[in-house]
Scaffold this active site. Structure first.
Site, PDB file in Angstrom:
ATOM      1  N   HIS A 206       0.834  -1.202   0.000  1.00  0.00           N
ATOM      2  CA  HIS A 206       0.000   0.000   0.000  1.00  0.00           C
ATOM      3  C   HIS A 206       0.869   1.254   0.000  1.00  0.00           C
ATOM      4  O   HIS A 206       0.635   2.187  -0.786  1.00  0.00           O
ATOM      5  CB  HIS A 206      -0.910  -0.021   1.236  1.00  0.00           C
ATOM      6  CG  HIS A 206      -1.597   1.278   1.506  1.00  0.00           C
ATOM      7  ND1 HIS A 206      -2.869   1.558   1.059  1.00  0.00           N
ATOM      8  CD2 HIS A 206      -1.193   2.391   2.191  1.00  0.00           C
ATOM      9  CE1 HIS A 206      -3.207   2.780   1.439  1.00  0.00           C
ATOM     10  NE2 HIS A 206      -2.203   3.300   2.133  1.00  0.00           N
ATOM     11  N   GLU A 207       1.876   1.305   0.884  1.00  0.00           N
ATOM     12  CA  GLU A 207       2.743   2.481   0.967  1.00  0.00           C
ATOM     13  C   GLU A 207       3.529   2.691  -0.324  1.00  0.00           C
ATOM     14  O   GLU A 207       3.684   3.830  -0.793  1.00  0.00           O
ATOM     15  CB  GLU A 207       3.709   2.344   2.147  1.00  0.00           C
ATOM     16  CG  GLU A 207       3.044   2.313   3.515  1.00  0.00           C
ATOM     17  CD  GLU A 207       2.251   3.580   3.806  1.00  0.00           C
ATOM     18  OE1 GLU A 207       2.642   4.658   3.311  1.00  0.00           O
ATOM     19  OE2 GLU A 207       1.240   3.495   4.518  1.00  0.00           O
TER      20      GLU A 207
ATOM     21  N   HIS B 253       1.604   4.445  -3.027  1.00  0.00           N
ATOM     22  CA  HIS B 253       1.631   5.904  -3.004  1.00  0.00           C
ATOM     23  C   HIS B 253       2.789   6.427  -3.853  1.00  0.00           C
ATOM     24  O   HIS B 253       2.648   7.430  -4.572  1.00  0.00           O
ATOM     25  CB  HIS B 253       1.779   6.414  -1.566  1.00  0.00           C
ATOM     26  CG  HIS B 253       0.528   6.303  -0.747  1.00  0.00           C
ATOM     27  ND1 HIS B 253      -0.668   6.843  -1.135  1.00  0.00           N
ATOM     28  CD2 HIS B 253       0.290   5.701   0.453  1.00  0.00           C
ATOM     29  CE1 HIS B 253      -1.592   6.606  -0.226  1.00  0.00           C
ATOM     30  NE2 HIS B 253      -1.035   5.908   0.750  1.00  0.00           N
TER      31      HIS B 253
ATOM     32  N   GLU C 140      -5.718   7.086  -0.812  1.00  0.00           N
ATOM     33  CA  GLU C 140      -5.701   5.864   0.001  1.00  0.00           C
ATOM     34  C   GLU C 140      -6.401   4.712  -0.715  1.00  0.00           C
ATOM     35  O   GLU C 140      -5.915   3.578  -0.709  1.00  0.00           O
ATOM     36  CB  GLU C 140      -6.349   6.121   1.358  1.00  0.00           C
ATOM     37  CG  GLU C 140      -5.572   7.045   2.270  1.00  0.00           C
ATOM     38  CD  GLU C 140      -4.178   6.537   2.560  1.00  0.00           C
ATOM     39  OE1 GLU C 140      -4.009   5.331   2.797  1.00  0.00           O
ATOM     40  OE2 GLU C 140      -3.243   7.357   2.535  1.00  0.00           O
TER      41      GLU C 140
END
Length: 475
Positions: A335-336, A339, A415
Site C-alpha cells: 500500500h505504501e 503511493h 488511500e
C-alpha cells in the site's frame, strides 16, 4: 446630505477594528463548527455500544468496547483542550499579547546591546519566547494525554523522566532548526526587492527538501533507535517486492517505537535513487517487545509453533498479540509503495509548493497594508516576522480551512488508489487482515458520523476500505 455623510463617517468602524473583529469571529466560527462535528461523533461513541452486524466478523465485542471507551476519552480531552486553546488565543489577541511579547523581546535585545535596528535579532528572541510559552502552556495537556488517557488504555510506554527529557530535546532541536531558518528567511525578504516572494519561496522549498532528506538519518535517531532489519525472509521479500515495481530501495530499518507508545506505523523516505523503508517494531509481530511481555505474562514459551501450550493460552495470546505477520507487513508496504508508484508523494509536494508560492505572493501584496499591523496592536512599526504571523496565521485562515478540507478529500482518494495498487500485487487478502489488526492494535472505532468523517478523515473509514478489498479477497 452632508449631515448624513458626517454621521456615517462618525459611526463607521475603523479598518483595523473590522479586521480584528473578523479574525476573532472566524476563529470562533471554526471552533463552533468543529465542536458541532465532534459532538455528532461523540454521540456515535455513546450510543453505539454493541458491535454492528456488518462488523461481527472482523471485531469482537471486547475490542469494540475498548476502542469505544478510548475514543470517547480522546473526544472529551479534545473538547477541553480545544476550548482552552481557543480561549487562550482570544485572550492573547484581546489583551495585546503579541505586541507585548514583541516589546519584551526588544527589551531583552536592548540588555544585550542590540537596538531597534536589529529587527532580525529581535524576531529570533520573539520566536524563542513564543515557542517557550507555547511549550509550557501545552505541557500539562500533553502530560495528561500521555499519562492519563494513553496510560489508561494501554498505549503509553514512557516514564515521566523519559517524557520530560524527550520534551526538552524536542524543544532544543526545534530551536536549532527554527531560528537559523527564520533568520535567513527574514533576511531574504528584507533584501529581495520587489520579487522577494520568489526568493523566499525557493528558499523554503530547498529547506523543506533538505529536512525531508536528513530527517530520518540525522534528526529522528536523536529520539528513537533505528536498526537495520535483520537478514531473513521478511527482508528478502521486501527487497523482491520493491524490485518488482522498480522502487530504488537501499535500506530497511526497524525503529524502536515501543519505548514510547504501542501505536504502530510504517513509512518510506528519501529522494531519487536512495529510498529507505522504516518499520515500527510494534508493527512487526515477530519483533515487538510488547509481544514478548505478553508471552511472559501468559507463561507461554516464545516459540513460533507454540507446541506444548494449551489451546486456551494460545487463543488468549493471539487476541492480545500486537502487530502483523510477515505477509501482512508486506501488504501494508505494498500500500505504501503504491503511493510512490502512483505519484502521490510527488503530487502532494507539487500541491504544497504551489500553495506556498501563492501564499508568499499574497503576502507580498498585503505586507504594505498598515491597517493589518494596526489591527493587532502595531501602530508605529511593521516588523516582517509579525507580518508573516498575521497574514499566514490569521488573514489566510478561511483559505487554509478550505484547502485543508480539499486535501482531506484528495488524501482519501489516494488511500483507495494505494489499496487498489496493493490488490494488483496480489496482497488484497493480507491487506484486508492487516487493516483489521491495525485497527484493533490502535483501538480505532470503526463506526463514524458521515459529516465528521467527511471533514476530518484523511483515510477512509475501515469498513469502506474493507468493502473495496472484499471482492479481491474472495478471489
Amino acid at each position: 446630505m452632508g449631515m448624513w455623510a458626517s454621521l456615517d463617517a462618525k459611526w463607521e468602524m475603523p479598518a483595523e477594528k473590522r479586521i480584528f473583529g473578523a479574525v476573532l469571529l472566524f476563529s470562533w466560527t471554526v471552533y463552533l463548527w468543529e465542536s458541532f462535528l465532534a459532538q455528532r461523533q461523540r454521540r456515535i461513541y455513546k450510543t453505539t455500544t454493541h458491535v454492528p452486524p456488518e462488523l461481527g466478523q472482523i471485531m469482537d465485542s471486547e475490542t469494540f468496547e475498548k476502542s469505544r471507551l478510548y475514543q470517547l476519552d480522546k473526544s472529551t480531552f479534545s473538547f477541553w483542550s480545544g476550548l482552552y486553546s481557543e480561549i487562550e488565543g482570544t485572550l492573547i489577541l484581546l489583551f495585546g499579547g503579541i505586541p507585548y511579547l514583541w516589546r519584551l523581546s526588544g527589551r531583552f535585545c536592548g540588555y544585550a546591546g542590540f537596538g531597534p535596528e536589529y529587527e532580525i535579532t529581535q524576531s529570533l528572541v520573539f520566536l524563542l519566547l513564543a515557542t517557550l510559552f507555547s511549550a509550557l502552556t501545552g505541557l500539562p495537556w500533553s502530560l495528561y494525554n500521555t499519562f492519563v488517557i494513553e496510560e489508561k488504555h494501554g498505549f503509553n510506554q514512557q516514564t515521566l523522566g523519559f517524557f520530560m527529557k524527550d520534551a526538552v530535546k524536542k524543544f532544543v532541536v526545534t530551536q536549532c532548526i527554527l531560528l537559523p531558518v527564520s533568520s535567513l528567511l527574514l533576511y531574504i525578504i528584507k533584501i529581495g526587492g520587489d520579487y522577494f516572494f520568489i526568493y523566499a519561496w525557493l528558499f523554503t522549498l530547498v529547506v523543506s527538501l533538505v529536512l525531508v532528506t536528513i530527517y530520518a538519518d540525522y534528526i529522528a535517531p536523536l529520539f528513537d533507535k533505528f536498526t537495520p532489519l535483520p537478514e531473513g525472509k521478511l527482508k528478502q521479500e521486501i527487497e523482491v517486492m520493491a524490485k518488482s515495481i522498480d522502487f530504488p530501495l537501499t535500506k530497511v530499518y526497524v525503529v524502536e517505537g515501543s519505548k514510547r507508545s504501542s501505536h504502530s506505523n510504517a513509512y518510506f523516505y528519501g529522494f531519487f535513487k536512495n529510498k529507505r523503508i522504516v518499520l515500527f517494531d510494534t508493527l512487526l509481530e515477530e519483533y515487538s517487545v510488547l509481544n514478548k511481555d505478553i508471552l511472559e505474562e501468559s507463561g507461554m514459551e516464545p516459540r513460533k509453533d507454540g507446541e506444548g501450550d494449551s489451546e486456551e493460552i494460545k487463543a488468549k495470546v493471539k487476541n492480545k498479540k500486537q502487530g502483523c505477520k510477515n505477509e501482512e507487513v508486506l501488504a501494508v508496504l505494498g500500500h505504501e509503495l503504491g503511493h510512490w508508484k502512483l505519484g502521490h508523494t510527488v503530487k502532494n509536494i507539487i500541491i504544497s509548493q504551489m500553495n506556498s508560492f501563492l501564499c508568499f505572493f499574497l503576502f507580498a501584496v498585503l505586507i504594505g497594508r498598515k491597517e493589518l499591523f494596526a489591527a493587532f496592536g502595531f501602530h508605529t512599526s511593521q516588523p516582517t516576522l509579525i507580518g508573516l504571523l498575521i497574514i499566514f496565521q490569521f488573514i489566510f485562515s478561511p483559505y487554509n480551512e478550505v484547502l485543508s478540507f480539499c486535501l482531506t478529500v484528495l488524501s482519501r482518494r489516494f488511500e483507495f488508489q494505494a489499496d487498489a495498487f496493493a490488490k494488483k500485487l496480489g496482497k488484497a487478502k493480507d491487506l484486508y487482515s492487516a487493516l483489521i489488526k491495525l485497527n484493533k492494535d490502535n483501538l480505532g472505532f470503526p463506526v463514524s458520523d458521515w459529516l465528521f468523517s467527511m471533514w476530518h478523515y484523511s483515510h477512509p473509514p475501515l469498513l469502506e476500505r474493507l468493502q473495496a478489498l472484499e471482492n479481491s479477497k474472495q478471489d
